[in-house]
Write an enzyme that holds these catalytic residues in place. Structure first.
Site, PDB file in Angstrom:
ATOM      1  N   SER A 276       0.589  -1.142  -0.032  1.00 33.54           N
ATOM      2  CA  SER A 276      -0.032   0.065   0.034  1.00 33.54           C
ATOM      3  C   SER A 276       0.841   1.226   0.102  1.00 33.54           C
ATOM      4  CB  SER A 276      -0.820  -0.136   1.347  1.00 33.54           C
ATOM      5  OG  SER A 276      -0.176   0.006   2.490  1.00 33.54           O
ATOM      6  N   CYS A 277       2.113   1.185  -0.164  1.00 33.10           N
ATOM      7  CA  CYS A 277       2.822   2.634  -0.165  1.00 33.10           C
ATOM      8  C   CYS A 277       2.472   3.267  -1.402  1.00 33.10           C
ATOM      9  CB  CYS A 277       4.201   2.395  -0.032  1.00 33.10           C
ATOM     10  SG  CYS A 277       5.126   1.306  -1.265  1.00 33.10           S
TER      11      CYS A 277
END
Ligand code: GRE
Length: 364
Positions: A276-277
Site C-alpha cells: 500500500s505504499c
C-alpha cells in the site's frame, strides 16, 4: 633597485605562487565535504581493537586513526582537499548495546564528547548524533538535544538496535511506533543516515557463521541496510513523513542496481496484491533518499548512479578510517566526470542538504 635585484625578488615571489598553482592543479577539487567519517571513544580501546581485528589489515594504525579527531585527520583533510567532515560514532556502536539504560548513557557520553572535541573547529567539523534506538521517544529527545544544544547536523544510526535480555532481538524503525521519532527528525529538518552494523546472535549463526568472510562490506552490510530502508518504504514511513531525508552510504547499498526490478515488482505485482505504499520506489529516491560514495570508489558505478537516481542525490564521502583518503580523494579528483558534476557530488549537494556555510575552501 637594480634590474637584477627586481628580477630576483619577482622570481622569489613567483616560486610559491607557481607551487600553489601546481598544488591546486593536482588536487582539482578543494573544499570537498565528507559525511561517513568515524571516530571512537578512546576509553573503549578494547572494543575498537576487536572491530579493527575484523576489518583492518593494520589494526594499530586503524585504532590510532579512529581515536584521533583533529591531528592525523586534519592533516589528511588538508593534504587531500577535504574542507569539512561530519563525524559519526563507529559501528556497531550503541546499536550493539542491548540494555536500554546502558545504550542511552553511552549515546549521551559520545555526543557530549564529540561536541567538546569539535567545539572550536566549526569550520572543519560537524557531527551526527549517536542515538540509542531502544525507545522512539528517548531517541527523539536526544536528537533534539544534540541539534538544538550542539548544532549537530542530523543523526547516524547503525541499522537495527540489538535488544532483548540476551541481545538477540532486533528493533527496526519502520513501524508506526517510530512515528514520534520520524516526526522529530522532520521537525528539526535534519537528515538521518542509516549506516550498517554486523549481523549478531541467531541471525549470525544461521546465515553468516559458515560464510564469515561475507560479513561487512562484501555483503552483509548492504543486505542489512537495504532490508531496513526498503522496509521503511513498504511500511509507509515516507508516506507518513513525506519530508523525511534519509542518507545511505556505499553508493546505495546495492539498491540503485536493482531499481528497475524493484519498481517493476512493486508496481506490477506487489501493489495489485496489496502493497500500500503511495509512491513508486523511484519517487522515494527522488524525494527522500540520498546516497554517498563512502567506501565505493568506482567511476562506472558512480556514473550509473548519476544516470539512475540523479546527480543531485549523490554526496561524496570517504568512510575513513575503514578506507583511505588517498583511495577516495585521488579517485574522485581524477574521475572522468565534468566539473559541474564533481562540484555537486563533492560539495554543493552537501552544502544544500545540511545548510553548510563557513568551512574551508567552501567556494574554491
Ligand atoms: C563502517 O563502519 O563504515 C565500516 C566498518 C567495517 C568495515 C568497513 C566499514 O565498521 O565501512
Amino acid at each position: 633597485m637594480s634590474r637584477e635585484v627586481t628580477f630576483e625578488v619577482r622570481t622569489r615571489r613567483l616560486i610559491p605562487t607557481l607551487c600553489y598553482a601546481l598544488f591546486i592543479f593536482f588536487i582539482d577539487m578543494l573544499g570537498k565535504v565528507a559525511l561517513e567519517e568515524a571516530f571512537a571513544l578512546p576509553r573503549l580501546a578494547e572494543k575498537t581493537r576487536w572491530w579493527a581485528g575484523l576489518f583492518a589489515v593494520n589494526p594499530d594504525q586503524h585504532a590510532e586513526e579512529m581515536n584521533d579527531i583533529d591531528k592525523l585527520r586534519l592533516n589528511y583533510m588538508d593534504k587531500y582537499g577535504v574542507g569539512y567532515k561530519i563525524l559519526s560514532y563507529t559501528a556497531p556502536g550503541v546499536q550493539d548495546i542491548h540494555k536500554p539504560e546502558e545504550a542511552q548513557a553511552l549515546a549521551v557520553e559520545i555526543n557530549d564528547y564529540i561536541a567538546g572535541a569539535i567545539k572550536d573547529k566549526g569550520d572543519r567539523f560537524g557531527a551526527f548524533a549517536t542515538l540509542s534506538m531502544h525507545s522512539p521517544e528517548e531517541a527523539a529527545q536526544e536528537l533534539r538535544r544534540c541539534v538544538t544544544k550542539y548544532g549537530f547536523k542530523g543523526a547516524l544510526v547503525n541499522d537495527t538496535q540489538r535488544a532483548g535480555s540476551d541481545g538477540d532481538a532486533m528493533i527496526f524503525y519502520d513501524s508506526p511506533d517510530w512515528d514520534v521519532f520520524w516526526s522529530t527528525v522532520v521537525a528539526l529538518d535534519v537528515p538521518f543516515y542509516l549506516h550498517p552494523r554486523n549481523p549478531t546472535g541467531t541471525q549470525y549463526e544461521k546465515l553468516w557463521a559458515d560464510r564469515k568472510w561475507l560479513v561487512g562490506p562484501p555483503l552483509s552490510f548492504a543486505q542489512g541496510v537495504s532490508l531496513h530502508l526498503l522496509g521503511m518504504v513498504t511500511n509507509g514511513v515516507f508516506d507518513r513523513h513525506p519530508k523525511l531525508k534519509v542518507i545511505i552510504g556505499h553508493l546505495g547499498e546495492h539498491i540503485p542496481f536493482d531499481l528497475w526490478r524493484i519498481n517493476h515488482w512493486f508496481e506490477d505485482v506487489k501493489k495489485p496484491l496489496g502493497l500500500s505504499c503511495k509512491k513508486t520506489i523511484r519517487e522515494y529516491f527522488a524525494e527522500n533518499i540520498w546516497i554517498t560514495t563512502s567506501g565505493h570508489f568506482s567511476t562506472p558505478t558512480l556514473k550509473y548512479c548519476v544516470e539512475e537516481i540523479g546527480v543531485e542525490r549523490i554526496l561524496f564521502s570517504i568512510d575513513y578510517p575503514f578506507e583511505h583518503f588517498d583511495d577516495a580523494c585521488v579517485w574522485f579528483d581524477d574521475a572522468d566526470l565534468d566539473l559541474a558534476t564533481k562540484r555537486k557530488i563533492g560539495r554543493d549537494n552537501a552544502k544544500q542538504l545540511f545548510g553548510l556555510a563557513g568551512f574551508k575552501d567552501e567556494n574554491a
